[in-house]
Design an enzyme around this catalytic site. Structure first.
Site, short mmCIF file in Angstrom:
data_model
loop_
_atom_site.label_atom_id
_atom_site.label_comp_id
_atom_site.label_asym_id
_atom_site.label_seq_id
_atom_site.Cartn_x
_atom_site.Cartn_y
_atom_site.Cartn_z
N ARG A 1 0.83 -1.06 0.07
CA ARG A 1 0.13 -0.14 -0.12
C ARG A 1 0.89 1.08 0.07
NH1 ARG A 1 -4.88 -1.91 3.95
NH2 ARG A 1 -5.42 -3.89 2.79
N GLU B 1 -12.85 -14.85 11.31
CA GLU B 1 -13.02 -14.15 9.72
C GLU B 1 -12.83 -15.03 8.64
OE1 GLU B 1 -10.96 -10.74 7.15
OE2 GLU B 1 -10.13 -11.12 9.03
N LYS C 1 -16.65 -12.03 11.77
CA LYS C 1 -16.12 -10.81 10.59
C LYS C 1 -16.16 -11.66 9.32
CE LYS C 1 -12.39 -7.88 9.33
NZ LYS C 1 -11.29 -7.42 9.76
N SER D 1 -14.12 -5.43 4.55
CA SER D 1 -14.33 -4.42 3.38
C SER D 1 -13.93 -5.29 2.37
CB SER D 1 -13.73 -3.17 3.51
OG SER D 1 -12.42 -3.20 3.99
N GLY D 2 -12.93 -6.07 2.35
CA GLY D 2 -12.57 -7.06 1.29
C GLY D 2 -12.35 -6.36 -0.04
N GLY D 3 -11.66 -5.19 -0.12
CA GLY D 3 -11.31 -4.47 -1.22
C GLY D 3 -12.47 -3.51 -1.92
N ARG E 1 -9.11 -0.94 4.55
CA ARG E 1 -8.96 0.17 3.44
C ARG E 1 -10.32 1.10 3.35
NH1 ARG E 1 -7.06 -3.96 -1.28
NH2 ARG E 1 -7.74 -5.41 0.24
#
Length: 340
Positions: A33, A177, A219, A261-263, A294
């Site tokens: 990132r 998760e 999650k 959020s997974g992208g 993110r």
């Protein structure tokens, strides 16, 4: 296991109008990132960035818990305060990512298994002594023409359940998760089928490992079409598929569900969380909130870009993103709020 303490921690994490902040990026992920923004790929710049997050004024108004990476647990602010103590002063419960990442699931091409169970109980005892009251473990499921296989689903469900059992014995609330990835061109219906199968397997494994549902948090992914799918579905369709999937698979005893959020783009993740609360607030037996990475951090990271002069504005963007997600948790978010 002290179930009363676990339930108390889980309740605090699922406090009304708050969510979780995932800031548990591993070193390779942080570098991935930082690199496009020209940020030096060093421990010092990771510390600077995490300092920006934990010292953001007002963050505790919207965030109940922060998931950390092991490196972050030992880091300090410029004036020598442990990040753990800074978070606690904001009323934010510190947690820790304890899995050691994914490796290929031998014999099953394209699938993975998560490592980290070896000596986990000893690590959890140390983390608990340091004041970390919850943990996170991620299992990854991919959708292709040939995956997921039943074997991969069951193997990841078992490791998630074993991790959760060890956490509870150490006095730590496990965040479980199981992530069904967005990658691919699969439909919303295909993701619904896979997510349903995965959650059934996970909760069956949790039951077999004697995990107390009252002392854990789920999650999961939202039920979404693949990023390359022709039909991306609207927020209402995604809310219908996701909440109905959970109503069929997640026991009412679980105190809360906090989405990864997974992208997803930040605004889309917020809009979809909002739609779920608008349509289903009266029927959901568990708290439904966010545990984004993110989708909260990216605007702040883009603004900061490694420049100390941008810290204050980056912090404002970070806190505002958390605020908008809390509005969505009440079902009161509108896209116009993005311009306020």
């Amino acid at each position: 296991m002290n179930l009363a303490e676990l339930k108390n921690t889980a309740s605090r994490l699922m406090a009304p109008d708050k969510g979780l902040l995932a800031m548990d990026e591993s070193i390779p992920t942080a570098n991935k990132r930082f690199e496009p923004l020209g940020i030096p790929l060093t421990e010092e710049y990771r510390r600077k960035y995490r300092q920006l997050i934990v010292t953001a004024p007002g963050l505790g108004e919207y965030i109940s818990g922060a998931i950390l990476f092991d490196e972050t647990v030992h880091q300090k602010t410029d004036d020598g305060c442990l990040f753990l103590d800074v978070l606690k002063e904001q009323g934010i419960i510190p947690g820790i990512k304890v899995d050691e990442g994914t490796v290929p699931f031998d014999g099953f091409p394209g699938e993975t298994i998560t490592e980290g169970l070896d000596k986990l109980s000893e690590r959890l005892k140390v983390y608990h002594q340091q004041g970390l009251l919850f943990a996170k473990w991620r299992g990854v499921i991919s959708i292709t023409d040939k995956t997921p296989t039943t074997a991969a689903i069951k193997a990841n469900a078992f490791t998630l359940a074993r991790y959760a059992a060890l956490c509870q014995q150490a006095g730590i609330v496990p965040i479980v998760e199981p992530e069904v990835l967005m990658d691919g061109d699969h439909s919303l219906q295909r993701c619904l089928e896979v997510t349903t199968e995965v959650l059934h397997a996970v909760f069956n494994a949790l039951y077999e490992q004697k995990v107390a549902f009252e002392g854990m948090i789920l999650k999961p992914n939202m039920v979404l079409p693949g990023l390359k799918a022709a039909d991306q579905s609207n927020a209402k369709e995604i809310a219908d598929a996701t909440v109905n999937c959970f109503l069929r698979t997640v026991p009412a005893a679980v105190p809360g569900i906090a989405f990864l959020s997974g992208g997803q783009e930040a605004e889309l993740a917020t809009e979809r969380l909002n739609a779920m609360h608008q349509q289903y607030d009266n029927v959901m037996p568990w708290a439904l909130t966010f545990s984004f990475s993110r989708a909260i951090q990216q605007p702040a990271l883009d603004k900061w870009a490694g420049n100390d002069a941008n810290v204050a504005e980056a912090q404002r963007l970070l806190v505002n993103r958390a605020r908008l997600n809390n509005i969505a948790r009440r079902g009161e978010y509108t896209p116009d709020m993005e311009n306020e």
